[in-house]
Design a protein around this motif. Structure first.
Motif, PDB file in Angstrom:
ATOM      1  N   TYR A  21      -9.886   2.895  -8.484  1.00  0.00           N
ATOM      2  CA  TYR A  21      -9.245   1.774  -9.192  1.00  0.00           C
ATOM      3  C   TYR A  21      -7.873   1.478  -8.593  1.00  0.00           C
ATOM      4  O   TYR A  21      -7.501   0.338  -8.388  1.00  0.00           O
ATOM      5  CB  TYR A  21      -9.099   2.081 -10.687  1.00  0.00           C
ATOM      6  CG  TYR A  21     -10.360   1.814 -11.471  1.00  0.00           C
ATOM      7  CD1 TYR A  21     -10.537   0.623 -12.169  1.00  0.00           C
ATOM      8  CD2 TYR A  21     -11.395   2.733 -11.502  1.00  0.00           C
ATOM      9  CE1 TYR A  21     -11.701   0.372 -12.886  1.00  0.00           C
ATOM     10  CE2 TYR A  21     -12.566   2.494 -12.213  1.00  0.00           C
ATOM     11  CZ  TYR A  21     -12.707   1.308 -12.901  1.00  0.00           C
ATOM     12  OH  TYR A  21     -13.859   1.050 -13.596  1.00  0.00           O
ATOM     13  N   PHE A  22      -7.116   2.536  -8.325  1.00  0.00           N
ATOM     14  CA  PHE A  22      -5.782   2.332  -7.748  1.00  0.00           C
ATOM     15  C   PHE A  22      -5.893   1.784  -6.329  1.00  0.00           C
ATOM     16  O   PHE A  22      -5.125   0.907  -5.937  1.00  0.00           O
ATOM     17  CB  PHE A  22      -4.988   3.643  -7.769  1.00  0.00           C
ATOM     18  CG  PHE A  22      -4.591   4.064  -9.154  1.00  0.00           C
ATOM     19  CD1 PHE A  22      -3.472   3.522  -9.750  1.00  0.00           C
ATOM     20  CD2 PHE A  22      -5.351   4.975  -9.866  1.00  0.00           C
ATOM     21  CE1 PHE A  22      -3.108   3.893 -11.040  1.00  0.00           C
ATOM     22  CE2 PHE A  22      -5.002   5.348 -11.150  1.00  0.00           C
ATOM     23  CZ  PHE A  22      -3.873   4.804 -11.746  1.00  0.00           C
ATOM     24  N   ARG A  81      -8.292  -0.044  -4.944  1.00  0.00           N
ATOM     25  CA  ARG A  81      -8.714  -1.444  -4.865  1.00  0.00           C
ATOM     26  C   ARG A  81      -7.761  -2.400  -5.574  1.00  0.00           C
ATOM     27  O   ARG A  81      -7.821  -3.608  -5.361  1.00  0.00           O
ATOM     28  CB  ARG A  81     -10.147  -1.618  -5.342  1.00  0.00           C
ATOM     29  CG  ARG A  81     -10.407  -1.382  -6.807  1.00  0.00           C
ATOM     30  CD  ARG A  81     -11.926  -1.417  -7.044  1.00  0.00           C
ATOM     31  NE  ARG A  81     -12.313  -1.384  -8.419  1.00  0.00           N
ATOM     32  CZ  ARG A  81     -13.090  -0.438  -8.964  1.00  0.00           C
ATOM     33  NH1 ARG A  81     -13.537   0.559  -8.233  1.00  0.00           N
ATOM     34  NH2 ARG A  81     -13.426  -0.484 -10.233  1.00  0.00           N
ATOM     35  N   ASP A  82      -6.866  -1.876  -6.385  1.00  0.00           N
ATOM     36  CA  ASP A  82      -5.865  -2.733  -7.026  1.00  0.00           C
ATOM     37  C   ASP A  82      -4.733  -3.128  -6.081  1.00  0.00           C
ATOM     38  O   ASP A  82      -3.916  -4.001  -6.403  1.00  0.00           O
ATOM     39  CB  ASP A  82      -5.273  -1.993  -8.242  1.00  0.00           C
ATOM     40  CG  ASP A  82      -4.430  -2.900  -9.120  1.00  0.00           C
ATOM     41  OD1 ASP A  82      -5.004  -3.817  -9.739  1.00  0.00           O
ATOM     42  OD2 ASP A  82      -3.194  -2.713  -9.164  1.00  0.00           O
ATOM     43  N   HIS A 101      -4.393  -6.813  -5.570  1.00  0.00           N
ATOM     44  CA  HIS A 101      -4.617  -7.672  -6.739  1.00  0.00           C
ATOM     45  C   HIS A 101      -3.414  -8.568  -7.018  1.00  0.00           C
ATOM     46  O   HIS A 101      -2.336  -8.071  -7.349  1.00  0.00           O
ATOM     47  CB  HIS A 101      -4.924  -6.806  -7.960  1.00  0.00           C
ATOM     48  CG  HIS A 101      -5.111  -7.587  -9.225  1.00  0.00           C
ATOM     49  ND1 HIS A 101      -6.299  -8.207  -9.550  1.00  0.00           N
ATOM     50  CD2 HIS A 101      -4.251  -7.896 -10.217  1.00  0.00           C
ATOM     51  CE1 HIS A 101      -6.161  -8.836 -10.700  1.00  0.00           C
ATOM     52  NE2 HIS A 101      -4.925  -8.669 -11.133  1.00  0.00           N
TER      53      HIS A 101
END
Lengths: 214, 214
Positions: A62-63, A65-66, A69
């Motif tokens: 999650y971190f 691929r963020d 963002h």
């Protein structure tokens, strides 16, 4: 809330260092091995440099691929951009990242020694001799409504924290000790007067520290 | 790894229910109050329906803002789309989400009772009488290389798990008990033969369960 200034996926040792001493072309992180700092991200499915189809898809992913963002620009210190110090001897050095840097936005490199902008694939590097506040104003304009990433190193992050310009920080604390080097903090508690803090241990062994402004 | 089929931000009670009994227009989640299921997401800065500028930017916000990351289509069961059962009496019902549904991609609603597609802002709803595998093939084509979200409800997720079509699941377990209703699982351990599982407690009180295929 407008355009945030965000530190993302910045890695430090348990004793608070983002890099070792004596950084050089051969040793971008100085006397320490960066592998131990960043292996949590390299093990994930979303790691940009992944060459095989595997990789974990748990919390650390999650971190990873963020990272991009809603980011429209990055600000970094010159010591993140390269090993040179002082006036540029030439303009051949184009950063550590090869022909396809992972930023894919304008990047503003803070330096007292200006040089012309250049573009590699989707990333354009600009060189700025400016205060943190002025650099942020320029990066915000370039980001066209999106957020701005503060890429580091540790010294640059400390300067922007001192100027109270940072909105959120994600710092990944690796379970290693460096003993000396370029320090981000003595302790994450230094920031809790101004920031909320959530401490989230990952099964990978890294401990994610997530700060956002009170 | 190609196009994943992903369950994201699906909320269940501690005893494994995604909704209560006797769902209706007045009570979309049946006999239970959905507030307790979803308050963790509603408290975050990235919650799409947020009306004030605040909101937390900690761990829960990562999950909230990841909802649309690289998603090109959604598949949902008819019972997520609306309270009606059996043949459509009319086509006036256009889902729970008003004029601007949060999906912003093609959405495939599984139903034995077909009806014409329609578009609300950036979301187009299609109605499919198809097996999970055939629905997934159609959604993948519509997603144009991006991943596909499996939106629920619990019964639909169980069907796709039974067909072994799900690649990743993020399930948020709220600290409430429903006692009865529409069940996702007896225990998350039911999936650990096929999936890696990371269990990440959040300071908000919800416990994130992240699964990805072994």
């Amino acid at each position: 809330m407008g355009q945030l200034l965000k530190v993302q996926n910045f890695c430090v040792s348990r004793d608070g260092y983002g890099a070792g001493e004596a950084q050089s072309l051969e040793h971008p992180f100085g006397h320490v091995d960066p592998q131990g700092l960043m292996s949590w991200a390299g093990a994930t499915a979303s790691w940009p440099n992944r060459t095989d189809p595997g990789g974990s898809r748990g919390l650390d992913d999650y971190f990873t691929r963020d990272f991009s963002h809603n980011i429209g620009a990055e600000i970094m210190g010159r010591n993140k951009f390269g090993p040179q110090r002082g006036p540029w001897q030439d303009h051949e050095w184009q950063g550590w990242w090869g022909d396809n840097p992972p930023f894919r936005t304008p990047v503003f490199v803070l330096t007292h020694h200006e040089r012309p902008s250049f573009t590699l694939n989707d990333t354009t590097f600009h060189f700025l001799d400016a205060s943190p506040a002025d650099a942020l104003a320029e990066a915000r304009e370039a980001a066209q409504g999106r957020d701005v990433r503060l890429g580091g190193g540790a010294t640059t992050i400390r300067e922007f924290l001192a100027a109270d310009l940072v909105d959120t920080l994600h710092v990944a604390v690796a379970d290693i000790e460096f003993g000396s080097g370029v320090r981000l903090w003595e302790s994450p508690d230094e920031l809790t007067d101004r920031f909320h803090l959530e401490v989230v241990p990952s099964p990978s062994g890294v401990t994610h520290h997530i700060f956002w402004r009170k």
